[in-house]
Structure formats: structure tokens, C-alpha cells
Design a protein around this motif. Structure first.
Motif, PDB file in Angstrom:
ATOM      1  N   GLU A 191      10.519   6.365   5.612  1.00  0.00           N
ATOM      2  CA  GLU A 191       9.621   7.040   4.679  1.00  0.00           C
ATOM      3  C   GLU A 191       9.144   6.087   3.590  1.00  0.00           C
ATOM      4  O   GLU A 191       9.780   5.080   3.278  1.00  0.00           O
ATOM      5  N   SER A 192       8.003   6.427   2.994  1.00  0.00           N
ATOM      6  CA  SER A 192       7.431   5.612   1.927  1.00  0.00           C
ATOM      7  C   SER A 192       6.517   6.479   1.078  1.00  0.00           C
ATOM      8  O   SER A 192       6.181   7.611   1.443  1.00  0.00           O
ATOM      9  N   ALA A 193       6.105   5.940  -0.068  1.00  0.00           N
ATOM     10  CA  ALA A 193       5.252   6.679  -1.002  1.00  0.00           C
ATOM     11  C   ALA A 193       3.972   5.896  -1.256  1.00  0.00           C
ATOM     12  O   ALA A 193       3.953   4.660  -1.182  1.00  0.00           O
ATOM     13  N   ALA A 194       2.891   6.610  -1.551  1.00  0.00           N
ATOM     14  CA  ALA A 194       1.594   5.980  -1.793  1.00  0.00           C
ATOM     15  C   ALA A 194       1.614   5.188  -3.089  1.00  0.00           C
ATOM     16  O   ALA A 194       2.010   5.691  -4.148  1.00  0.00           O
ATOM     17  N   ALA A 195       1.177   3.936  -3.027  1.00  0.00           N
ATOM     18  CA  ALA A 195       1.234   3.058  -4.188  1.00  0.00           C
ATOM     19  C   ALA A 195       0.271   3.468  -5.292  1.00  0.00           C
ATOM     20  O   ALA A 195       0.544   3.263  -6.478  1.00  0.00           O
ATOM     21  N   PHE A 225       0.835  -1.204   0.000  1.00  0.00           N
ATOM     22  CA  PHE A 225       0.000   0.000   0.000  1.00  0.00           C
ATOM     23  C   PHE A 225       0.865   1.248   0.000  1.00  0.00           C
ATOM     24  O   PHE A 225       0.520   2.260  -0.605  1.00  0.00           O
ATOM     25  N   ARG A 226       1.974   1.167   0.709  1.00  0.00           N
ATOM     26  CA  ARG A 226       2.985   2.211   0.641  1.00  0.00           C
ATOM     27  C   ARG A 226       4.302   1.559   0.254  1.00  0.00           C
ATOM     28  O   ARG A 226       4.576   0.412   0.619  1.00  0.00           O
ATOM     29  N   ASN A 243       4.528  -3.639   4.751  1.00  0.00           N
ATOM     30  CA  ASN A 243       4.464  -4.464   3.543  1.00  0.00           C
ATOM     31  C   ASN A 243       5.278  -5.749   3.681  1.00  0.00           C
ATOM     32  O   ASN A 243       5.526  -6.437   2.700  1.00  0.00           O
ATOM     33  N   GLY A 244       5.720  -6.060   4.905  1.00  0.00           N
ATOM     34  CA  GLY A 244       6.458  -7.288   5.147  1.00  0.00           C
ATOM     35  C   GLY A 244       7.956  -7.149   5.082  1.00  0.00           C
ATOM     36  O   GLY A 244       8.666  -8.149   5.205  1.00  0.00           O
TER      37      GLY A 244
END
Length: 560
Positions: free
Chosen positions: A81-85, A70-71, A405-406
Motif C-alpha cells: 500500500e501507498s499514499a498519494a504524494a 509519486f506515491r 519509487n525505487g
């Protein structure tokens, strides 16, 4: 000739098989008898909705499309940090409709991601694109009523609640609805022209509550003005999910598995009807009025239901509850039945030379436990807490990523704020893997982890994926009591894919050249996109060739 592609989120092959055998899905049975059918393997190591939809729609794996949850971690910046999928352009591989547009073909898409660009306009070739999930105003809620006038808010929108005898009136600006305790249906209340909520009152635990869905702002854009206007005019208030969080925490009364009488499940499923109506209305308008070559329709209700109920009906899960499974399965049959009726409308609309595909992004399995990997990493000295008890990435050498996300990430010094030498990453990941492999269910010997895997497209030296047993739902959150594993309130999930067949998606298709009644066994979930492209006449596809006749590609001319 048109290709119709209906996608049921989380429609597991094992669920559809059982429902079809029971006669609960007559239109699914009709489709499968007329064409090919299969169980479809979703992507790994992550099979959440975004990577699974990206694989389904592009016919490629995460190594190519770049969507890993999802991110998406590792998109720049600090380790956490991460970005929207679902952001425009985030899917790196071309989905089927983009390939179709390059050949001069046109698409109509109902609640399909990656169809609207960053400028808010429809992607090339999209006659119409309907989308709402990217603009959520507020989540669902159960609002306690005290018998007098009250004021609530849904994002920036105020709600005024006033008693009217044995009913209440809920106002938003100049609009209002009256609700009574005996009303069996939900009512729509719009905010202006672009959003709103569905409302219903209920008595639970001796108290009266106003139930409301979440609120979103849907967008309807496209290059066919007449079709776009028709869809916009027929949109009901959009509900993107049911009231699962309130159901899960007992806000609708005790669940069946907690000793309830079934009324909580009835209320939850009634909220799912609002969601289905939100998606069915634009789908039926498109079916009635489109002239597109490709029609793609997405339904989320099967996924929403699965997360809240399916584990208790899953005999392979430790969450299985034989004492209530039949009563829960009745609701599974209801929600899948709604989806099946929309498939029937698609089949009725399709003509002799048209193709109809039914697919899913992934399946779903029961979950009995929630597991907190960062608690283990903290105990091992690999991660750290802030003074107020949250995860402290800046002082963590390895962390289970907040993107959930694992993935395990090393906070190495090549990253902003990194705290360990990059050369130590391999040893740190090995140590993290060792302590996570030791996690077991309380009171038993069942392991929480089923293995470890490289990260798709990532650097294996600094990131590694954990493959959890399907019965263990991982979360990056920490617990005040520091427990590593606790009973899960959410009995269904699909986060990491260890190859369990319960995570396989349904796939069926009928159309020219597709052998009636052919069961293909298990295929990759890259196959549906290849079949769709083949049926659109866009050339033979290597993955689809064993399934399809060797027919010449249809010639397509671009209008000038």
C-alpha cells in the motif's frame, strides 16, 4: 516588492545550457546575465516530481518533508500500500508560501501543489490557488472513426460524433465543435462549466482518428475574490498532458526513430501547445492583476516533452540517435521557447526591487531500457506471482514496491499480512541487492544498478532504495515473457538519483543583492527556497548566506 518564482518541470541544466548557447532562450539569457545562475542537485534517492517539488518549495530534503515518490509507501497497512504524494498535508515541511503567510505575506499560485487544503479551500495567505491534477476525469485517447455516427465517452461525459460532409461534428450536451482533416489546430469542447477536452482529427495508417486530450476538473480558490474570479473567467479547457501515450505506441504513425517522416512528432508537440495554453492563461491573468508578495507559477510542458523525446538528443545515453537528434531537438527548442516567453512576461512585469527566480524540480536523462526488478526477485525465490501472473505481495518476502519509487521492501510479520520474521529483513535485503546488482543490458556488460541507499525517513532494517543507472527505467510491472530488461518506449526519465549531472535542475535568479552574471556552479536544490525567503525579508537563511549579502530582514507587519 514581489518575488516571482517560475518553475519549469524537468528543465535540466544541461538542456537549458545548450539552448541558451544556441540563442533559443533569450529571456533565460537575460535573467542569467542580470543575476545568479547554477545547476541544482535534486533530492535522492528518488527524484520524481513530488519529492523534487517538495524539496524545491520547502528548502528541505525528503528526510524532513517526507515525500518519497509519486506515491509514498510505508504510510500504514500492507506492504504494497501507498499514499498519494500530492494529497493535502502530505508534505510535512512548510513550503515557502506557508512561511510567508505566517509573516503576513500573501501568495498567488498557479498550478502549484499543496496550496489547497483537504476542505477544498485555499491555504492561509493564498490570494488565489489554481489546481487541476488532483481531479482527473479521463486520460487522452485516439478514437477511430468509421465514417458514420459514433458515440464515445470521456469519463461520465458522452460524446456524439456525426459526419458533416468532409468534416465531423463532435457534441457534448448543447455544445459542439466541427473538425476537418485539414484543420491544423486543436479545438476546445467544454463539458458543462468545469471541464472539457481539446480535439483534433488526423489520418494515420490510412484510417481517420479523433484525437483528444485527457480531461480534468480545475479548481480556482483563494482569499482575493476579485483575482480568483478573474482567473476563473479566463481559464481555457484544461489539458494536463499531451498525447504522449498515443505517440509512444505509434498511434500517430511511426516515430522518427521507427522510420517515420516526422509527422508523429509534429502532432505530439501540437498537443503540447494545448497544455501550454492551459497553464499560460491563468499565469498571465495573475501577472496582470495580482497584488501578492509571492507569485509561484508551475509549467509541466518541459517535463512532458522530455519523457517522450529527450533521450534521442542525449549524447550520454544509450538511447541517443544521432540520425534524428537534430530534428528532435527542433521540438525541444519549440517547447522550451514557449516556457521562455512566459519567463519574458514575468521579467517584464517585475519592477526594479522585485526578484525573479527560475527553477526546476529536477533534470532528465535519456533512457534506453525498461527494467523489471520483480522478475529478478521472483526468479531468486524472494517474490511470487499470483495464478494470473501478477505480483503476489502476500507471498513475497521482498518486493520492488508497486509505488515505483525505487524502493525494496521486506514483507515482515509486523505488517498486516506479512510473511517473514522481521529479524530476517537484513539478510533478505542483502540477497535482493545481490541479485539486482547482476542485472545488465542485453548483449552488453552495462549494469542496470548504480548503487543502493537507505530510505529517507524509513527504517533501514526493512527498506532499501535501488539507484538505477539513468539509462534503465524501472517498473514494478511484470511481463508475460518474464524478460528482466527490454527496450524502453519512453526515452527520458528521472526516477532515482545516483548523482548524474544530467539530473541537475536549472536555477537562476535576479533581484536586489544578487550579483549579476554570477555562476555558482552546482548547489543543492534547497537553495532556491532559501533565496526566496531571504528576498521576501524573512530572515537570513544559512544555506543562502554564502550567496547573498548580509542584509537585515525586512520588517513585516500583520494587518489587523
Amino acid at each position: 516588492m514581489t518575488v516571482y518564482w517560475l518553475v519549469w518541470d524537468a528543465a535540466a541544466h544541461w538542456i537549458v545550457e545548450r539552448l541558451t548557447a544556441e540563442g533559443a532562450l533569450p529571456h533565460t539569457a537575460r535573467l542569467r546575465a542580470a543575476g545568479i545562475t547554477a545547476a541544482a542537485r535534486p533530492p535522492a534517492p528518488n527524484c520524481q516530481t513530488p519529492p523534487s517539488l517538495a524539496t524545491l518549495f520547502t528548502g528541505t530534503w525528503p528526510e524532513r518533508h517526507g515525500v518519497t515518490g509519486f506515491r509514498i509507501p510505508g504510510t500504514g497497512g500492507r506492504v504494497e500500500e501507498s499514499a498519494a504524494a500530492f494529497a493535502p498535508g502530505r508534505c510535512a515541511a512548510p513550503p515557502v508560501w506557508r512561511t510567508a503567510a505566517e509573516a503576513g505575506l500573501r501568495t498567488a499560485a498557479v498550478h502549484v501543489p499543496w496550496t489547497i487544503g483537504a476542505d477544498g479551500e485555499a491555504e492561509p495567505g493564498l490570494d488565489v490557488a489554481v489546481e487541476a491534477y488532483s481531479d482527473r476525469i479521463d486520460r487522452q485517447a485516439a478514437l477511430p472513426l468509421d465514417g458514420g455516427p459514433q458515440h464515445f465517452a470521456v469519463g461520465p461525459h458522452p460524446l456524439d460524433v456525426t459526419p458533416e460532409g468532409d468534416r465531423i461534428r463532435v457534441r457534448s450536451g448543447a455544445r459542439s465543435v466541427a473538425l476537418g482533416e485539414q484543420d491544423a489546430d486543436w479545438r476546445q469542447l467544454r463539458f458543462g462549466t468545469d471541464s472539457g477536452v481539446w480535439l483534433r482529427t488526423v489520418v494515420s495508417g490510412g484510417r481517420r482518428f479523433l484525437l483528444r486530450t485527457g480531461a480534468w476538473r480545475p479548481r480556482v480558490v483563494g482569499h482575493d475574490r476579485a483575482l480568483t474570479d478573474a482567473v476563473a473567467e479566463t481559464l481555457p479547457v484544461f489539458a494536463g498532458e499531451g498525447i504522449g501515450p498515443t505517440y509512444r505506441t505509434g498511434g500517430l504513425g511511426p516515430r522518427l526513430v521507427d522510420g517515420g517522416d516526422g509527422s508523429a512528432e509534429d502532432l505530439f508537440v501540437s498537443s503540447m501547445a494545448c497544455v501550454h495554453r492551459s497553464f499560460e492563461a491563468p499565469a498571465r491573468t495573475v501577472l496582470a492583476r495580482h497584488t501578492a508578495d509571492l507569485v509561484v507559477i508551475y509549467l509541466p510542458t518541459t517535463d512532458d516533452l522530455g519523457h517522450e523525446l529527450i533521450g534521442w538528443c542525449d549524447p550520454k545515453s544509450a538511447a541517443h540517435r544521432p540520425d534524428v537528434a537534430d530534428r528532435i531537438w527542433r521540438h525541444v527548442r519549440t517547447v522550451y521557447g514557449w516556457a521562455d516567453r512566459l519567463l519574458g512576461a514575468v521579467l517584464d512585469r517585475a519592477r526594479g526591487q522585485d526578484t525573479v527566480l527560475l527553477g526546476a524540480d529536477h533534470g532528465i536523462a535519456g533512457t534506453a531500457w525498461t527494467v523489471h526488478p520483480n522478475e529478478v526477485l521472483i526468479s531468486a525465490g524472494l517474490a511470487a506471482r499470483t495464478p494470473d501472473g501478477a505480483l503476489d505481495p502476500a507471498r513475497s518476502s521482498v518486493l520492488y514496491h508497486p509505488a515505483d519509487n525505487g524502493s525494496l521492501w521486506v514483507n515482515h510479520q509486523d505488517l498486516p499480512g506479512g510473511c517473514v520474521p522481521r529479524s530476517d529483513a537484513g539478510a533478505l535485503l542483502d540477497r535482493a541487492e545481490s541479485v539486482l546488482r547482476a542485472m545488465t543490458e542485453p548483449g552488453g556488460g552495462r549494469l542496470a544498478t548504480a548503487g543502493f541507499a537507505p530510505s529517507p525517513g524509513g527504517d533501514p532494517a526493512v527498506v532499501r532504495h535501488v539507484l538505477f543507472d539513468p539509462d534503465f527505467l524501472p517498473t514494478a510491472q511484470l511481463r508475460p515473457d518474464h524478460a528482466v530488461i527490454a527496450p524502453s518506449r519512453k526515452p527520458g526519465a528521472h526516477i532515482t538519483n545516483n548523482g548524474d549531472p544530467r539530473l541537475h535542475a536549472i536555477f537562476a535568479a535576479r533581484g536586489p543583492g544578487l550579483t549579476p552574471g554570477a555562476d555558482l556552479g552546482t548547489v543543492d536544490n534547497t537553495v532556491p527556497a532559501q533565496v526566496a525567503l531571504h528576498q521576501l525579508g524573512l530572515g537570513p537563511a544559512d544555506r543562502a548566506r554564502p550567496l547573498l549579502p548580509d542584509t537585515p530582514a525586512r520588517r513585516v507587519c500583520t494587518a489587523t
